[in-house]
Scaffold this motif. Structure first.
Motif, short mmCIF file in Angstrom:
data_model
loop_
_atom_site.label_atom_id
_atom_site.label_comp_id
_atom_site.label_asym_id
_atom_site.label_seq_id
_atom_site.Cartn_x
_atom_site.Cartn_y
_atom_site.Cartn_z
N TYR A 289 22.09 30.38 23.28
CA TYR A 289 22.93 29.64 22.36
C TYR A 289 23.01 30.53 21.13
CZ TYR A 289 24.95 26.34 19.14
OH TYR A 289 25.79 25.75 18.23
N ALA B 47 25.44 31.14 17.92
CA ALA B 47 26.56 30.57 17.18
C ALA B 47 26.31 30.64 15.69
CB ALA B 47 26.75 29.11 17.61
N THR C 143 24.68 20.79 17.01
CA THR C 143 25.67 19.88 17.60
C THR C 143 27.04 20.54 17.70
OG1 THR C 143 26.20 18.84 15.48
CG2 THR C 143 24.46 17.81 16.82
N ARG C 144 27.08 21.86 17.54
CA ARG C 144 28.26 22.69 17.80
C ARG C 144 29.37 22.56 16.75
NH1 ARG C 144 24.54 21.92 21.75
NH2 ARG C 144 24.74 23.39 23.44
N ASP D 87 27.34 30.03 24.54
CA ASP D 87 26.72 28.72 24.68
C ASP D 87 26.68 28.36 26.15
OD1 ASP D 87 25.84 26.11 24.54
OD2 ASP D 87 27.44 25.42 23.21
N ASP D 88 25.59 28.69 26.82
CA ASP D 88 25.46 28.41 28.26
C ASP D 88 25.48 26.92 28.58
OD1 ASP D 88 25.40 31.07 28.93
OD2 ASP D 88 23.44 30.99 29.90
N GLU D 89 25.14 26.08 27.63
CA GLU D 89 25.07 24.64 27.89
C GLU D 89 26.29 23.88 27.37
OE1 GLU D 89 22.77 23.46 29.73
OE2 GLU D 89 21.18 24.95 29.63
N ALA D 90 27.35 24.57 26.99
CA ALA D 90 28.52 23.93 26.38
C ALA D 90 29.13 22.84 27.26
CB ALA D 90 29.58 24.98 26.04
N GLU D 91 29.13 23.04 28.54
CA GLU D 91 29.76 22.09 29.46
C GLU D 91 28.75 21.20 30.19
OE1 GLU D 91 33.05 21.82 29.38
OE2 GLU D 91 33.03 23.44 27.91
N ARG E 112 25.40 16.67 27.44
CA ARG E 112 25.94 16.73 26.07
C ARG E 112 26.78 15.50 25.73
NH1 ARG E 112 28.94 20.88 24.07
NH2 ARG E 112 28.38 19.95 22.09
#
Length: 186
Positions: free
Chosen positions: A22, A24, A42-43, A54-58, A62
């Motif tokens: 992550y 950013a 929290t993006r 961001d490997d966990e974006a999808e 979330r």
């Protein structure tokens, strides 16, 4: 050293594409920058529109927890789990975050020389300017307070996510907060 969007994004992509990252940057809006870190988890969007990773974006989790894989902790929980480090340690940490185990031995997998990889880390840090401060949840204490010793096999960290291991670097400038984080699950 000034940095442009293409150089910064290329350095981030190249160093962390094989990690579980992550990476950013968000705006700094508070004197207590921990509040900006929480918003970044929290993006919040990058204030310059630059792309991170961001490997966990999808990840479906979330939907219920926008900070996933970070755990939604209050500032009082996060602040004492971070220690300030010097710029050299921040540069080494950026290189150690390129893969699991938070070690500089990760650099062997790259075809570039260590000096070329260090230049990429410097490019990443340049975005935040010379007055930035550096903070981490990793504990590899060096011989001088505020430094990390990557020659030591002993290290610990204060996890902030749902994973069994997470470690990273937070860079704080007057206008931005950057996070460079790696996750592992063993």
């Amino acid at each position: 050293m000034s940095v442009d969007q293409a150089s910064w994004e290329a350095a981030v992509r190249h160093l962390y594409e094989d990690a579980s990252p992550y990476d950013a940057t968000g705006p700094r809006r508070h004197e207590d920058w921990i509040l900006d870190v929480i918003a970044l988890m929290t993006r919040v969007p990058d204030p310059r529109g630059w792309a991170g990773l961001d490997d966990e974006a999808e990840h479906p989790e979330r939907q219920a927890s926008p900070a996933y894989p970070f755990v939604a902790h209050p500032p009082e929980y996060i602040a004492p789990r971070l220690q300030q480090i010097d710029r050299d340690s921040a540069e080494n940490l950026l290189l150690a975050l390129t893969d699991d185990s938070c070690t500089l031995s990760n650099l062997r997998r790259f075809k570039e020389s260590e000096q070329e990889l260090r230049e990429m880390a410097r490019t990443i840090l340049a975005r935040y300017g010379d007055e930035a401060t550096y903070h981490t949840n990793a504990n590899k204490p060096g011989h001088v307070r505020g430094t990390l010793d990557f020659t030591s096999s002993d290290w610990a960290y204060n996890p902030l996510s749902v994973y069994s291991e997470d470690y990273g670097l937070i860079v704080v400038s007057k206008t931005e907060v950057g996070m460079f984080w790696n996750f592992s699950d063993y």
